[in-house]
Design an enzyme around this catalytic site. Structure first.
Site, PDB file in Angstrom:
ATOM      1  CG  ASP A  15      -1.777 -44.196  68.654  1.00  0.00           C
ATOM      2  OD1 ASP A  15      -2.838 -44.777  68.940  1.00  0.00           O
ATOM      3  OD2 ASP A  15      -0.709 -44.793  68.407  1.00  0.00           O
ATOM      4  CG  ASN A 184       2.701 -57.613  79.149  1.00  0.00           C
ATOM      5  OD1 ASN A 184       1.882 -58.231  79.839  1.00  0.00           O
ATOM      6  ND2 ASN A 184       2.464 -56.383  78.713  1.00  0.00           N
ATOM      7  N   GLY A 224      14.701 -59.282  78.157  1.00  0.00           N
ATOM      8  CA  GLY A 224      14.564 -60.067  76.934  1.00  0.00           C
ATOM      9  C   GLY A 224      13.222 -60.758  76.848  1.00  0.00           C
ATOM     10  CG  ASP A 245       7.089 -43.003  72.439  1.00  0.00           C
ATOM     11  OD1 ASP A 245       6.480 -43.773  73.208  1.00  0.00           O
ATOM     12  OD2 ASP A 245       6.526 -42.197  71.694  1.00  0.00           O
ATOM     13  CB  THR A 247       3.958 -45.382  71.888  1.00  0.00           C
ATOM     14  OG1 THR A 247       3.918 -44.541  73.035  1.00  0.00           O
ATOM     15  CG2 THR A 247       2.552 -45.524  71.307  1.00  0.00           C
ATOM     16  N   GLY A 250       5.640 -53.191  71.334  1.00  0.00           N
ATOM     17  CA  GLY A 250       5.158 -54.566  71.434  1.00  0.00           C
ATOM     18  C   GLY A 250       4.466 -55.034  70.161  1.00  0.00           C
ATOM     19  CG  ASP A 251       1.197 -52.955  68.767  1.00  0.00           C
ATOM     20  OD1 ASP A 251       0.719 -53.867  69.468  1.00  0.00           O
ATOM     21  OD2 ASP A 251       0.866 -51.764  68.879  1.00  0.00           O
ATOM     22  N   GLY A 286       6.875 -42.146  68.673  1.00  0.00           N
ATOM     23  CA  GLY A 286       5.692 -42.580  67.955  1.00  0.00           C
ATOM     24  C   GLY A 286       5.639 -44.082  67.810  1.00  0.00           C
TER      25      GLY A 286
END
Length: 300
Positions: A15, A184, A224, A245, A247, A250-251, A286
């Site tokens: 990244d 999403n 939510g 942040d 970034t 979601g992972d 991060g």
């Protein structure tokens, strides 16, 4: 007895991150902060997030024989991820170009590199790794045919989790294996591909279920998440935090949900736990370095 709680099959990127006051318009140049280089990629992120929480985790991915690849391998091993499935060579390591605005929202462009060389043959060759894993999670930063091959090589009794990002229409063979499909709002609309889904997440969830997944989770940002299965549809509230942040958040959510499902939690329980993990992640800068331990989640 499974050797791994979670096998992640997916991307591993370096990244390259810069912070901006605002994102540039077409044809415009804006100045950003000094460039920061972090280990990332949806697959590598999920693996680190799960391992930080205490899951026995392995990663099946491909990186280049370069400095970025070594950065990613070091990060995985430091988190406790088994990298026996990480292949090296074939192309330079994938790179994600990320801009982050003052609200913490990000925009990302991915150059796939070695991720695009993770092939169905690689999946077949890793059959022992798939058979040793209770839950297998993947995304779409690797070739779609490779993800389909994962489904074709699932061991009896293992669970398949898919976050279709970046989104695209999915073949029925892939959709029917998902338990759950995690999307999403934008990803839901792409997969529904213009069907009359209505204007509510409940409507999207029901239409997604009709495509074949055994269960669906729709993340709704500050609202939510929504979970749906044959047992019904339910809302899971968000955890209110001040985002720094987003970034990789979601992972972290997907990894936590997949791990808790494998540990026996219900879909609603696992989603609530994942929401807490994602909430902590967005309060730190991060991706991988922002992921919490199980103790931090319990404290929240």
């Amino acid at each position: 007895m499974y050797e791994y709680d979670l096998l992640v099959v997916g991307s591993a990127n370096a990244d390259l991150v810069t912070r901006v006051e605002r994102r540039p318009a077409a044809g415009e140049t804006v100045l950003g902060s000094d460039l920061a280089v972090h280990p990332g990629g949806k697959g590598a992120n999920q693996a680190v997030a799960a391992a930080r929480l205490g899951a026995r985790t392995a990663l099946l991915a491909r990186v280049g024989d370069d400095d970025h690849g070594r950065l990613l391998l070091d990060s995985q091993r430091a988190a406790g991820v088994d990298t026996v499935g990480v292949l090296v060579g074939g192309a330079p390591t994938g790179v994600a170009l990320i801009t982050v605005d003052p609200s913490g929202d990000n925009s990302i462009v991915v150059a796939p590199g070695a991720n695009g060389r993770l092939t169905p043959d690689d999946v077949r060759a890793a059959g022992a790794l798939l058979r040793a894993s209770r839950v297998i999670s993947t995304q779409l930063e690797i070739p779609l045919e490779t993800v389909v091959e994962v489904v074709r090589n699932l061991a009896p009794g293992s669970r398949f989790v898919l976050n279709p990002s970046p989104p695209r229409p999915l073949p029925p063979e892939l959709l029917t294996a998902c338990d759950p499909l995690i999307v999403n709002e934008h990803e839901a609309q792409v997969i529904l591909d213009g069907s009359e889904a209505g204007d509510t997440p409940e409507g999207w969830a029901r239409d997604l279920l009709a495509l074949g997944p055994r269960s669906v989770v729709i993340t709704l940002g500050g609202e939510g998440a929504l979970v749906a299965s044959a047992d019904g549809v339910a809302r899971v509230p968000s955890v209110k935090v001040d985002a720094v942040d987003t970034t990789g958040a979601g992972d972290a959510f997907t990894a936590a949900l997949a791990w808790r499902l494998g540990a026996g939690a219900t879909l609603e329980e696992a989603t609530a736990y994942a929401a807490r993990v994602g909430a902590i992640a967005v309060t730190r800068r991060g991706a991988q370095e922002a992921y919490p331990t199980a103790a931090a989640v319990d404290a929240l």
